[in-house]
Design a protein around this motif. Sequence first.
Motif, mmCIF file in Angstrom:
data_model
loop_
_atom_site.group_PDB
_atom_site.id
_atom_site.type_symbol
_atom_site.label_atom_id
_atom_site.label_comp_id
_atom_site.label_asym_id
_atom_site.label_seq_id
_atom_site.Cartn_x
_atom_site.Cartn_y
_atom_site.Cartn_z
ATOM 1 N N VAL A 58 2.594 -6.621 -12.648
ATOM 2 C CA VAL A 58 1.960 -7.343 -11.550
ATOM 3 C C VAL A 58 0.570 -6.738 -11.340
ATOM 4 C CG1 VAL A 58 2.119 -7.972 -9.113
ATOM 5 C CG2 VAL A 58 4.209 -7.777 -10.482
ATOM 6 N N VAL A 59 -0.464 -7.591 -11.444
ATOM 7 C CA VAL A 59 -1.847 -7.113 -11.378
ATOM 8 C C VAL A 59 -2.569 -7.702 -10.167
ATOM 9 C CG1 VAL A 59 -4.048 -6.968 -12.604
ATOM 10 C CG2 VAL A 59 -1.906 -6.935 -13.891
ATOM 11 N N ALA A 60 -3.059 -6.825 -9.319
ATOM 12 C CA ALA A 60 -3.908 -7.162 -8.166
ATOM 13 C C ALA A 60 -4.390 -5.838 -7.588
ATOM 14 C CB ALA A 60 -3.146 -7.965 -7.119
ATOM 15 N N ALA A 61 -5.357 -5.901 -6.701
ATOM 16 C CA ALA A 61 -5.870 -4.684 -6.071
ATOM 17 C C ALA A 61 -4.724 -3.912 -5.415
ATOM 18 C CB ALA A 61 -6.916 -5.031 -5.027
ATOM 19 N N GLU A 62 -4.769 -2.602 -5.528
ATOM 20 C CA GLU A 62 -3.735 -1.754 -4.932
ATOM 21 C C GLU A 62 -4.266 -1.119 -3.649
ATOM 22 O OE1 GLU A 62 -0.980 0.014 -8.293
ATOM 23 O OE2 GLU A 62 -3.077 0.395 -8.773
ATOM 24 N N ASN A 63 -3.360 -0.823 -2.730
ATOM 25 C CA ASN A 63 -3.717 -0.204 -1.441
ATOM 26 C C ASN A 63 -4.811 -0.997 -0.732
ATOM 27 O OD1 ASN A 63 -1.916 1.973 -1.996
ATOM 28 N ND2 ASN A 63 -3.491 2.863 -3.314
ATOM 29 N N HIS A 66 -5.992 -7.093 1.700
ATOM 30 C CA HIS A 66 -6.237 -8.495 1.379
ATOM 31 C C HIS A 66 -4.910 -9.194 1.067
ATOM 32 C CE1 HIS A 66 -7.791 -12.027 -0.772
ATOM 33 N NE2 HIS A 66 -8.863 -11.836 -0.018
ATOM 34 N N GLU A 67 -4.801 -10.463 1.432
ATOM 35 C CA GLU A 67 -3.551 -11.224 1.272
ATOM 36 C C GLU A 67 -3.049 -11.230 -0.166
ATOM 37 O OE1 GLU A 67 -0.157 -13.375 1.605
ATOM 38 O OE2 GLU A 67 -1.261 -12.377 3.209
ATOM 39 N N ASP A 68 -3.954 -11.368 -1.154
ATOM 40 C CA ASP A 68 -3.533 -11.370 -2.558
ATOM 41 C C ASP A 68 -2.841 -10.060 -2.927
ATOM 42 O OD1 ASP A 68 -4.682 -13.853 -2.785
ATOM 43 O OD2 ASP A 68 -6.474 -13.147 -3.829
ATOM 44 N N ALA A 69 -3.405 -8.952 -2.479
ATOM 45 C CA ALA A 69 -2.814 -7.644 -2.771
ATOM 46 C C ALA A 69 -1.483 -7.472 -2.047
ATOM 47 C CB ALA A 69 -3.780 -6.530 -2.375
ATOM 48 N N GLN A 70 -1.415 -7.950 -0.830
ATOM 49 C CA GLN A 70 -0.153 -7.862 -0.074
ATOM 50 C C GLN A 70 0.927 -8.715 -0.743
ATOM 51 O OE1 GLN A 70 0.306 -5.747 2.579
ATOM 52 N NE2 GLN A 70 -1.700 -5.067 1.894
#
Length: 142
Positions: A58-63, A66-70
């Motif tokens: 699973v790839v998205a900004a960590e910590n 933002h809704e995408d990261a959550q």
Amino acid sequence: MTGVQTCALPILFGTAYHYWKKPPRVAPEPIAAVQPGQSTGFVAVPPPNGAPANTVMVVAAENCPHEDAQRADRLTAELKGCGIPVQRSHQVSFTIDSPDASVPERISSVMNGQLPIVFINGRAKPNPSLNDVIAEFKSGGR
């Protein structure tokens, strides 16, 4: 009747009525496996460098708030809860060995989609549902 009793009775009856009319809890429906010929929307792409086999990535900004990261964090937690091996990352890189000119286009199409991007055994999809990920994982990318 006293003033307190006069106020308490409508509150008591209102509360009882509210709970009596409350719809019953419904168990979530079981997750269906992919039927033959049914697609989960995942497309063939080269696996990211360092991606373990038989593991959902699973790839998205960590910590990040933002809704995408959550959404990525929730998906990762739900997959772990289902016993599916999952790895969370904020970056990927690819080595393209294929002479097929459509490979970079497919990678670009997936990577430009809404986060999170999910990779499973050489297939990927932007922002898939939990059911799509589980079905794709169980199908083995067929």
